[in-house]
Design an enzyme around this catalytic site. Structure first.
Site, PDB file in Angstrom:
ATOM      1  N   SER A  12      -7.878  10.136   1.564  1.00 27.15           N
ATOM      2  CA  SER A  12      -8.544   9.684   0.337  1.00 27.15           C
ATOM      3  C   SER A  12      -9.226   8.326   0.501  1.00 27.15           C
ATOM      4  CB  SER A  12      -7.545   9.607  -0.817  1.00 27.15           C
ATOM      5  OG  SER A  12      -6.481   8.716  -0.507  1.00 27.15           O
ATOM      6  N   ASP A 187      -4.915   0.842  -7.558  1.00 22.93           N
ATOM      7  CA  ASP A 187      -3.727   1.476  -8.123  1.00 22.93           C
ATOM      8  C   ASP A 187      -2.477   1.180  -7.306  1.00 22.93           C
ATOM      9  OD1 ASP A 187      -4.203   2.936  -5.832  1.00 22.93           O
ATOM     10  OD2 ASP A 187      -4.801   4.766  -6.873  1.00 22.93           O
ATOM     11  N   HIS A 190      -5.120   2.635  -3.209  1.00 22.38           N
ATOM     12  CA  HIS A 190      -6.551   2.832  -2.971  1.00 22.38           C
ATOM     13  C   HIS A 190      -7.342   1.562  -3.275  1.00 22.38           C
ATOM     14  CE1 HIS A 190      -4.836   6.882  -3.766  1.00 22.38           C
ATOM     15  NE2 HIS A 190      -5.565   7.178  -2.694  1.00 22.38           N
TER      16      HIS A 190
END
Length: 235
Positions: A12, A187, A190
């Site tokens: 991600s 968060d 990330h």
């Protein structure tokens, strides 16, 4: 003509590298720097660990991202470990020794398909803000630990050394001089815009120092990747 490719492969942290919710991403910053010079091919897969990546990579190459264009790939990035380093018992967790073997396998696979002089840049996973990440997950405890991620990052650097690959130590960039690394994390795991910018700057610093012939050529420069086609004022 087909422009050269910059191939990004990872989880991600790569998938979101175009930027989230209007913020800049390290892939979008690369694309901007290489405007009219190279195309950035983002192959990031949220949630994937290195075991998933080993199985996936041959299909990524065969889909056209690198197959048949070996000579036009400028460099690759491999960014894995943030999920591998999840606590034992978590679905994404990969044991340290397997993580090491998987990174080596990915490098070997890329080198089979690309020219031998193409840099394969490894990036270490970033630190995790444990409390913020647990809050984001709405769980009482975090599913990954900063100290564990540091260990996985060290293994990533070891693999880079063993396989003669350059490495950007994102963990070190974000924690050096005891700075508050939470500013770089949206968060707890990330990247924010400033986190993405730091990763981009780390990659570009490495390119300019070790591979100046692959950096974007400046207007008055003599080396690097030139812009495609003449400026409109020269037509």
């Amino acid at each position: 003509r087909v422009r050269p490719v910059i191939l990004l492969f990872g989880d991600s942290l790569t998938q979101q590298a175009w930027g989230i919710d209007g913020s800049v991403g390290w892939a979008s910053l690369l694309a901007s720097s290489y405007t009219r010079r190279a195309d950035v091919l983002n192959r990031g897969f949220s949630g994937y660990n290195s075991r998933n990546a080993v199985e996936l990579l041959p299909r990524i190459i065969d889909e056209g991202g690198a197959k048949g264009t070996q000579e036009s790939v400028l460099f690759c990035t491999v960014y894995l470990g943030a999920n591998d380093s999840a606590n034992p018992g978590e679905l994404q967790h990969i044991p340290l020794e397997e993580y090491k073997c998987n990174l080596a396998s990915i490098i070997t696979t890329l080198r089979k398909h690309l020219e031998p002089n193409i840099p394969i840049i490894l990036l270490t996973p970033p630190p995790v803000d444990e409390k913020r990440w647990a809050d984001f997950l709405d769980e009482p405890k975090t599913d990954r630990l900063k100290d564990t991620i540091r260990v996985y990052g060290n293994v990533c650097k070891d693999v880079a050394t063993e396989h003669n690959c350059p490495v950007v130590d994102v963990f070190e960039l974000m924690t050096s001089e005891e700075q508050d690394f939470s500013q770089y994390l949206s968060d707890g795991l990330h990247f924010t815009g400033s986190g993405n910018t730091l990763v981009y700057e780390g990659i570009m610093s490495l390119i300019s120092k070790k591979y100046p012939h692959l950096a974007p050529m400046l207007d008055d420069g003599e080396s690097g990747i030139p812009m495609e086609e003449p400026l409109w004022t020269d037509l």
